[in-house]
Design an enzyme around this catalytic site. Structure first.
Site, PDB file in Angstrom:
ATOM      1  N   ARG A  79      37.079  43.760  48.721  1.00 45.97           N
ATOM      2  CA  ARG A  79      37.363  42.529  47.980  1.00 45.97           C
ATOM      3  C   ARG A  79      37.019  42.689  46.508  1.00 45.97           C
ATOM      4  NH1 ARG A  79      34.556  37.220  47.960  1.00 45.97           N
ATOM      5  NH2 ARG A  79      36.135  35.611  47.594  1.00 45.97           N
ATOM      6  N   HIS A  83      39.773  42.358  43.577  1.00 46.39           N
ATOM      7  CA  HIS A  83      39.602  41.331  42.544  1.00 46.39           C
ATOM      8  C   HIS A  83      39.415  41.949  41.165  1.00 46.39           C
ATOM      9  CE1 HIS A  83      38.502  37.577  45.120  1.00 46.39           C
ATOM     10  NE2 HIS A  83      39.402  38.332  45.725  1.00 46.39           N
ATOM     11  N   ASP A  84      38.833  43.129  41.099  1.00 44.50           N
ATOM     12  CA  ASP A  84      38.669  43.789  39.810  1.00 44.50           C
ATOM     13  C   ASP A  84      39.998  44.326  39.298  1.00 44.50           C
ATOM     14  OD1 ASP A  84      37.211  44.913  37.582  1.00 44.50           O
ATOM     15  OD2 ASP A  84      37.501  46.872  38.524  1.00 44.50           O
ATOM     16  N   ASP A  91      38.810  48.117  35.761  1.00 43.88           N
ATOM     17  CA  ASP A  91      37.925  48.427  34.637  1.00 43.88           C
ATOM     18  C   ASP A  91      36.513  47.883  34.812  1.00 43.88           C
ATOM     19  OD1 ASP A  91      38.361  45.716  34.363  1.00 43.88           O
ATOM     20  OD2 ASP A  91      38.857  45.805  32.216  1.00 43.88           O
ATOM     21  N   ASN A 111      35.254  34.528  43.066  1.00 39.99           N
ATOM     22  CA  ASN A 111      34.288  35.628  42.983  1.00 39.99           C
ATOM     23  C   ASN A 111      32.847  35.214  43.294  1.00 39.99           C
ATOM     24  OD1 ASN A 111      36.299  37.435  42.264  1.00 39.99           O
ATOM     25  ND2 ASN A 111      36.009  37.122  40.067  1.00 39.99           N
ATOM     26  N   HIS A 208      42.343  42.749  55.408  1.00 40.27           N
ATOM     27  CA  HIS A 208      41.750  41.648  56.175  1.00 40.27           C
ATOM     28  C   HIS A 208      41.424  42.070  57.604  1.00 40.27           C
ATOM     29  CE1 HIS A 208      43.502  38.310  53.351  1.00 40.27           C
ATOM     30  NE2 HIS A 208      42.563  39.049  52.785  1.00 40.27           N
TER      31      HIS A 208
END
Length: 342
Positions: A79, A83-84, A91, A111, A208
């Site tokens: 995750r 998300h990054d 980065d 987050n 998932h």
């Protein structure tokens, strides 16, 4: 390879007395073959082989220690990686803490439940002792995710390294993340915006296969789907009854959570695809994959192993890991502390 000092830099013999790898600083290497200097390696598999030879072993040791005590770390790292990379590229901007002058990505709603920050900090501290200022936080996220996936039964993902860390992290950018209540069209638009296709969408949602979903993200499916006052008709009746015992109505906090994969929830495998074909999808986007003409065949092929999940997942993870990468002189830095810009 034996190091020798040549022209003011530390160089290593590669194949012969005329082939060399020269460290130029900051982990960048120049390859010299005979008298020809090849372009510097700024991004590739084994990037730290000379500048920090034990980098990947150090990260793996931190992952093993954490995973042994907490099997949920695999889902947490997947995750975090997603998300990054989805926001501003891979980065490590997701790790930057807010300051009085800037609200960072980490404080955005999606987050708030990011898991595994302590592992990243542990690995970074060990790397700074071994090779100060060499290994980026962005690469730590990628390699830690790779190792956790393997430990959970998934495929090895041959991530290139050499990413540099970003210097910008803004909370509003997180609005671009796909959401749990997205339609397939919504999610595909978001994936397309960073160069990923419908095959990547299906493969990456296969992450998932591990992890949990908090009730707040799917409670509408249990009680008031799309403001109908009724549950989502596509959800299996037995699953609906089970989930209602865990998730009461009108829940407005993160509260309880349930496994996203109702089969093998700690194993990276194709069980997720089998489960959603049985209408056992927890999130709306998961279940919609089986009811959209563009994705239903892809789901069926993975569930029946006509398309093996491991290789397709690894390919899409590699593509995601290459999104917006900062390398060489393109910008970024090597953070000394992952939560702070230098």
């Amino acid at each position: 390879m034996l190091p020798q000092l040549m022209g003011g830099c530390m160089c290593y013999s590669v194949e012969s007395t005329t082939d060399w790898v020269a460290e130029t600083g900051a982990g960048v290497e120049l390859h010299v073959v005979g008298k020809k200097v090849l372009p510097p390696i700024t991004y590739g598999v084994g990037f730290y082989s000379s500048s920090c030879p034990n980098a990947e072993k150090i990260i793996a040791a931190a992952v093993i220690q954490k995973w042994t005590a907490d099997k949920t770390i695999t889902a947490g790292l997947l995750r975090m990686f997603f998300h990054d990379c989805f926001i501003r590229g891979c980065d490590a901007s997701i790790l930057i803490q807010s300051t009085p002058r800037n609200q960072a990505e980490l404080d955005a709603g999606p987050n708030l439940t990011i898991h595994g920050l302590d592992l990243i900090d542990t690995a970074k501290a060990a790397l700074e002792k071994a090779c100060p200022g060499v290994v980026s936080c962005a690469d730590i996220i990628a390699l830690a995710t790779r190792d956790a996936v393997v430990m959970s039964g998934g495929p090895f993902i041959a991530f290139p390294t050499g990413r540099r860390d970003g210097r910008v992290s803004r909370i509003l950018d997180v609005n671009n993340l796909p959401g749990p209540q997205d339609t397939v069209s919504d999610a595909l638009a978001a994936f397309s915006s960073i160069g990923l296709n419908i095959n990547d969408l299906v493969s990456l949602l296969g992450a998932h296969t591990v992890g949990v979903a908090h009730c707040v993200f799917f409670n509408d499916r249990l009680y008031d789907f799309q403001a109908t006052g009724l549950p989502d008709p596509t959800m299996d009746v037995a699953l609906l009854a089970s989930l209602r015992k865990v998730c009461p109505p009108n829940l407005d906090s993160f509260g309880n959570a349930v496994p996203l994969d109702q089969g093998t929830d700690f194993v990276v495998d194709a069980s997720y695809f089998t489960q959603i074909r049985m209408n056992h999808g927890i999130l709306q986007i998961d279940q919609e994959l089986t009811h959209d003409a563009r994705t239903v065949k892809l789901i069926r092929n993975i569930a029946r192993n006509f398309t093996p999940f491991g290789p397709s997942f690894a390919r899409s993870m590699l593509k995601l890991g290459n999104v917006g990468v900062l390398t060489g002189k393109k910008g970024g830095e090597i953070r000394r502390i992952c939560s702070k810009i230098n």
